[in-house]
Motif scaffolding. Sequence first.
Motif, PDB file in Angstrom:
ATOM      1  N   LEU A   8       0.658  12.380  21.599  1.00 11.18           N
ATOM      2  CA  LEU A   8       0.136  12.823  20.270  1.00 11.18           C
ATOM      3  C   LEU A   8      -0.301  11.606  19.213  1.00 11.18           C
ATOM      4  O   LEU A   8       0.748  11.065  19.034  1.00 11.18           O
ATOM      5  N   MET A   9      -1.193  11.386  18.932  1.00  5.80           N
ATOM      6  CA  MET A   9      -1.539  10.413  17.758  1.00  5.80           C
ATOM      7  C   MET A   9      -2.179  11.012  16.388  1.00  5.80           C
ATOM      8  O   MET A   9      -3.009  11.841  16.638  1.00  5.80           O
ATOM      9  N   PHE A  10      -1.495  10.747  15.321  1.00  9.93           N
ATOM     10  CA  PHE A  10      -2.170  11.238  14.145  1.00  9.93           C
ATOM     11  C   PHE A  10      -2.995  10.155  13.178  1.00  9.93           C
ATOM     12  O   PHE A  10      -2.209   9.241  13.008  1.00  9.93           O
ATOM     13  N   ARG A  11      -3.710  10.686  12.613  1.00  8.82           N
ATOM     14  CA  ARG A  11      -4.486   9.521  11.676  1.00  8.82           C
ATOM     15  C   ARG A  11      -3.775   9.439  10.499  1.00  8.82           C
ATOM     16  O   ARG A  11      -3.464  10.329   9.617  1.00  8.82           O
ATOM     17  N   VAL A  12      -3.502   8.295   9.656  1.00  8.41           N
ATOM     18  CA  VAL A  12      -2.810   8.166   8.666  1.00  8.41           C
ATOM     19  C   VAL A  12      -3.623   6.972   7.724  1.00  8.41           C
ATOM     20  O   VAL A  12      -4.367   6.158   8.304  1.00  8.41           O
ATOM     21  N   LYS A  13      -3.723   7.218   6.680  1.00  7.60           N
ATOM     22  CA  LYS A  13      -4.438   6.456   5.742  1.00  7.60           C
ATOM     23  C   LYS A  13      -3.440   5.593   4.636  1.00  7.60           C
ATOM     24  O   LYS A  13      -2.383   6.550   4.025  1.00  7.60           O
ATOM     25  N   ALA A  14      -3.501   4.398   4.337  1.00 10.18           N
ATOM     26  CA  ALA A  14      -2.673   3.924   3.465  1.00 10.18           C
ATOM     27  C   ALA A  14      -3.406   2.948   2.400  1.00 10.18           C
ATOM     28  O   ALA A  14      -4.370   2.147   2.813  1.00 10.18           O
ATOM     29  N   HIS A  15      -3.735   3.541   1.169  1.00 11.03           N
ATOM     30  CA  HIS A  15      -4.366   2.890   0.069  1.00 11.03           C
ATOM     31  C   HIS A  15      -3.812   1.819  -0.616  1.00 11.03           C
ATOM     32  O   HIS A  15      -2.540   1.923  -0.813  1.00 11.03           O
ATOM     33  N   ILE A  16      -4.478   0.934  -1.019  1.00  7.87           N
ATOM     34  CA  ILE A  16      -4.011  -0.431  -1.511  1.00  7.87           C
ATOM     35  C   ILE A  16      -4.447  -0.148  -3.036  1.00  7.87           C
ATOM     36  O   ILE A  16      -5.337   0.418  -3.413  1.00  7.87           O
ATOM     37  N   ASP A  17      -3.233  -0.921  -3.862  1.00 11.34           N
ATOM     38  CA  ASP A  17      -3.561  -0.440  -5.134  1.00 11.34           C
ATOM     39  C   ASP A  17      -5.057  -0.640  -5.789  1.00 11.34           C
ATOM     40  O   ASP A  17      -5.276  -1.839  -5.374  1.00 11.34           O
ATOM     41  N   ARG A  18      -5.454  -0.190  -6.803  1.00  5.75           N
ATOM     42  CA  ARG A  18      -6.606  -0.571  -7.284  1.00  5.75           C
ATOM     43  C   ARG A  18      -6.789  -1.542  -8.175  1.00  5.75           C
ATOM     44  O   ARG A  18      -7.574  -2.499  -8.243  1.00  5.75           O
ATOM     45  N   GLU A  19      -5.719  -2.008  -8.911  1.00  5.56           N
ATOM     46  CA  GLU A  19      -5.525  -2.978  -9.654  1.00  5.56           C
ATOM     47  C   GLU A  19      -5.513  -4.179  -8.977  1.00  5.56           C
ATOM     48  O   GLU A  19      -6.227  -5.238  -9.312  1.00  5.56           O
ATOM     49  N   LEU A  20      -4.920  -4.268  -7.795  1.00  7.50           N
ATOM     50  CA  LEU A  20      -4.701  -5.510  -7.036  1.00  7.50           C
ATOM     51  C   LEU A  20      -6.191  -5.655  -6.376  1.00  7.50           C
ATOM     52  O   LEU A  20      -6.562  -6.945  -6.312  1.00  7.50           O
ATOM     53  N   LEU A  21      -6.835  -4.432  -5.829  1.00  6.40           N
ATOM     54  CA  LEU A  21      -8.130  -4.834  -5.564  1.00  6.40           C
ATOM     55  C   LEU A  21      -9.231  -5.425  -6.442  1.00  6.40           C
ATOM     56  O   LEU A  21      -9.857  -6.253  -6.110  1.00  6.40           O
ATOM     57  N   GLN A  22      -9.073  -5.025  -7.604  1.00  5.06           N
ATOM     58  CA  GLN A  22      -9.856  -5.564  -8.557  1.00  5.06           C
ATOM     59  C   GLN A  22      -9.689  -6.757  -8.825  1.00  5.06           C
ATOM     60  O   GLN A  22     -10.678  -7.701  -9.425  1.00  5.06           O
ATOM     61  N   LYS A  23      -8.416  -7.194  -8.836  1.00  2.39           N
ATOM     62  CA  LYS A  23      -8.293  -8.594  -9.136  1.00  2.39           C
ATOM     63  C   LYS A  23      -8.639  -9.533  -7.902  1.00  2.39           C
ATOM     64  O   LYS A  23      -8.812 -10.750  -8.289  1.00  2.39           O
TER      65      LYS A  23
ATOM     66  N   ALA B  79       0.827  -1.371  -0.069  1.00  2.00           N
ATOM     67  CA  ALA B  79      -0.038  -0.125  -0.001  1.00  2.00           C
ATOM     68  C   ALA B  79       0.756   1.307  -0.042  1.00  2.00           C
ATOM     69  O   ALA B  79       2.165   1.018   0.019  1.00  2.00           O
ATOM     70  N   LYS B  80       0.231   2.307   0.041  1.00  2.00           N
ATOM     71  CA  LYS B  80       0.963   3.681  -0.282  1.00  2.00           C
ATOM     72  C   LYS B  80       0.238   4.677   0.537  1.00  2.00           C
ATOM     73  O   LYS B  80      -1.101   4.728   0.695  1.00  2.00           O
ATOM     74  N   VAL B  81       0.907   5.579   1.325  1.00  4.07           N
ATOM     75  CA  VAL B  81       0.407   6.574   2.205  1.00  4.07           C
ATOM     76  C   VAL B  81      -0.189   7.612   1.396  1.00  4.07           C
ATOM     77  O   VAL B  81       0.166   8.249   0.280  1.00  4.07           O
ATOM     78  N   SER B  82      -1.667   7.876   1.579  1.00  6.94           N
ATOM     79  CA  SER B  82      -2.311   8.768   0.642  1.00  6.94           C
ATOM     80  C   SER B  82      -2.886   9.831   1.699  1.00  6.94           C
ATOM     81  O   SER B  82      -3.404  11.048   0.895  1.00  6.94           O
ATOM     82  N   TYR B  83      -2.943  10.099   3.015  1.00  5.08           N
ATOM     83  CA  TYR B  83      -3.294  10.713   3.747  1.00  5.08           C
ATOM     84  C   TYR B  83      -2.552  11.004   5.030  1.00  5.08           C
ATOM     85  O   TYR B  83      -2.466   9.904   5.715  1.00  5.08           O
ATOM     86  N   VAL B  84      -2.391  12.201   5.505  1.00  2.29           N
ATOM     87  CA  VAL B  84      -1.845  12.222   6.958  1.00  2.29           C
ATOM     88  C   VAL B  84      -2.595  13.285   7.595  1.00  2.29           C
ATOM     89  O   VAL B  84      -2.432  14.425   7.127  1.00  2.29           O
ATOM     90  N   ALA B  85      -3.265  13.046   8.942  1.00  4.19           N
ATOM     91  CA  ALA B  85      -3.940  13.931   9.465  1.00  4.19           C
ATOM     92  C   ALA B  85      -2.816  15.107   9.822  1.00  4.19           C
ATOM     93  O   ALA B  85      -1.873  15.161  10.598  1.00  4.19           O
ATOM     94  N   SER B  86      -3.734  16.430   9.965  1.00  3.22           N
ATOM     95  CA  SER B  86      -2.976  17.580  10.223  1.00  3.22           C
ATOM     96  C   SER B  86      -3.016  17.910  11.726  1.00  3.22           C
ATOM     97  O   SER B  86      -2.637  19.057  12.235  1.00  3.22           O
ATOM     98  N   VAL B  87      -4.189  17.165  12.398  1.00  5.94           N
ATOM     99  CA  VAL B  87      -4.367  17.654  13.733  1.00  5.94           C
ATOM    100  C   VAL B  87      -4.465  16.286  14.538  1.00  5.94           C
ATOM    101  O   VAL B  87      -5.066  15.023  13.770  1.00  5.94           O
ATOM    102  N   ALA B  88      -3.841  16.641  15.743  1.00  2.00           N
ATOM    103  CA  ALA B  88      -3.718  15.282  16.436  1.00  2.00           C
ATOM    104  C   ALA B  88      -4.767  14.828  17.040  1.00  2.00           C
ATOM    105  O   ALA B  88      -5.751  15.565  17.423  1.00  2.00           O
ATOM    106  N   GLN B  89      -4.767  13.657  17.608  1.00  4.36           N
ATOM    107  CA  GLN B  89      -6.241  12.987  18.189  1.00  4.36           C
ATOM    108  C   GLN B  89      -5.751  12.134  19.544  1.00  4.36           C
ATOM    109  O   GLN B  89      -4.659  12.300  19.683  1.00  4.36           O
ATOM    110  N   PHE B  90      -6.677  12.097  20.205  1.00  6.16           N
ATOM    111  CA  PHE B  90      -6.461  11.081  21.702  1.00  6.16           C
ATOM    112  C   PHE B  90      -5.904  12.158  22.724  1.00  6.16           C
ATOM    113  O   PHE B  90      -5.451  11.429  23.480  1.00  6.16           O
ATOM    114  N   THR B  91      -5.742  13.357  22.472  1.00  6.04           N
ATOM    115  CA  THR B  91      -4.997  14.148  23.492  1.00  6.04           C
ATOM    116  C   THR B  91      -5.659  15.407  23.635  1.00  6.04           C
ATOM    117  O   THR B  91      -6.416  15.926  22.603  1.00  6.04           O
ATOM    118  N   PRO B  92      -5.376  16.070  24.650  1.00  4.90           N
ATOM    119  CA  PRO B  92      -6.135  17.510  25.007  1.00  4.90           C
ATOM    120  C   PRO B  92      -5.717  18.339  23.662  1.00  4.90           C
ATOM    121  O   PRO B  92      -4.559  18.174  23.299  1.00  4.90           O
TER     122      PRO B  92
END
Length: 392
Positions: free
Chosen positions: A344-359, A319-332
Amino acid sequence: MSLPLAHPADPAPTPPTPVGPPATAPPESVATTPTTKAWWQKLVPWVGIVGVLAVIAGVAWMRLQPSGPGAGFVSGNGRIEATEVDIATKLPGRVQEILVNEGDFVKAGQLLARMQIEVLDAQRDEAIAQSKQAVTAVASAEAQVAARESDTAAALAVVVQRSSDLDAAERRFTRTKTLSSNGVTAVQELDDDRAAVHGTQAAVAAAEAQVSASRAATQAAKAQVDGANSGVAASEATVARINADIADSQLTSPRDGRVQFLVAQAGEVLPGGGKVLNLVDLSDVYLTFFLPETAVGRVTLGGEVRIILDAASQYVIPAKVSYVASVAQFTPKTVETASERQKLMFRVKAHIDRELLQKHSKMVKTGLPGVAWLKLDADATWPTQLELRLPE
């Protein structure tokens, strides 16, 4: 280590003198002597000590084992998610039929459900009839334009005729005036010719006014044509709008995906925007996880990620990193100390390749937990346990 059977300081017990007839000695395996009992009593504490030492050694061995692939990598726990689409009605109405079931795979443009359109059909018929009336009104207005233009032409002919009469009257009056001045004709004849000139002038003015009126009527008729044409365009637009509403009442899939769950059933009346079913796009799947502040600062968009799912740990998914949150979570919102900043914890998204998913679309399941490993050091090499392993 050898364990003694008896303590060397203990004196050997003296057996009692037997009284009566001699008895048969019990078998050696059955007889319980004080020496055997003392051996077991001393063995039990040593067994407990050995067990405790074994547990401590096992825990220490586990702690000393490497917990990850190295310092150039970081991991985070998360769950598989996908883009969801709510298939909803555009207009209020009753659900006539639902053509899919939960779990069905659908293609883009596939018909999923129908809404009742009897009212829309009636509105369209009405609009079509109004459109025909507007077309008829256009024809009538154009005929009026032709009639007014004919009236204008006739009025112009009258103007020409009256102008000729005026010219003849003026010539006659001029001759009569000359003759009258010479005493050849009577004064009454001169007055009659003068009156004829004035009358002819009035007739010319009336004819010219009739021409102006005919031209104004022609312009009015042309305006009616424009209005009738606008009515035709409006009625045609109404028909097109109703046809669009009828088309929108046929709920189709906007993309390839899988029906996740049904919200409504056939026969239910829904408001505008009422949800009928939920669709998940299996070609847009990602793992959402969280990383601490100390690690997320080194994460780059498009960075390499390897995903291992709990339900399929034998596979390593790229997969590849597609998003990194700019605001931390789980903390004041306000963090004062360094120890708190480590939370401090930041939300991150990792997208899986579309062709692999379709397969492997039939194997994709949302909501599955897993671990995402990120390579923070571009020069680092993926370890053996994170080499790609994909399903056949």
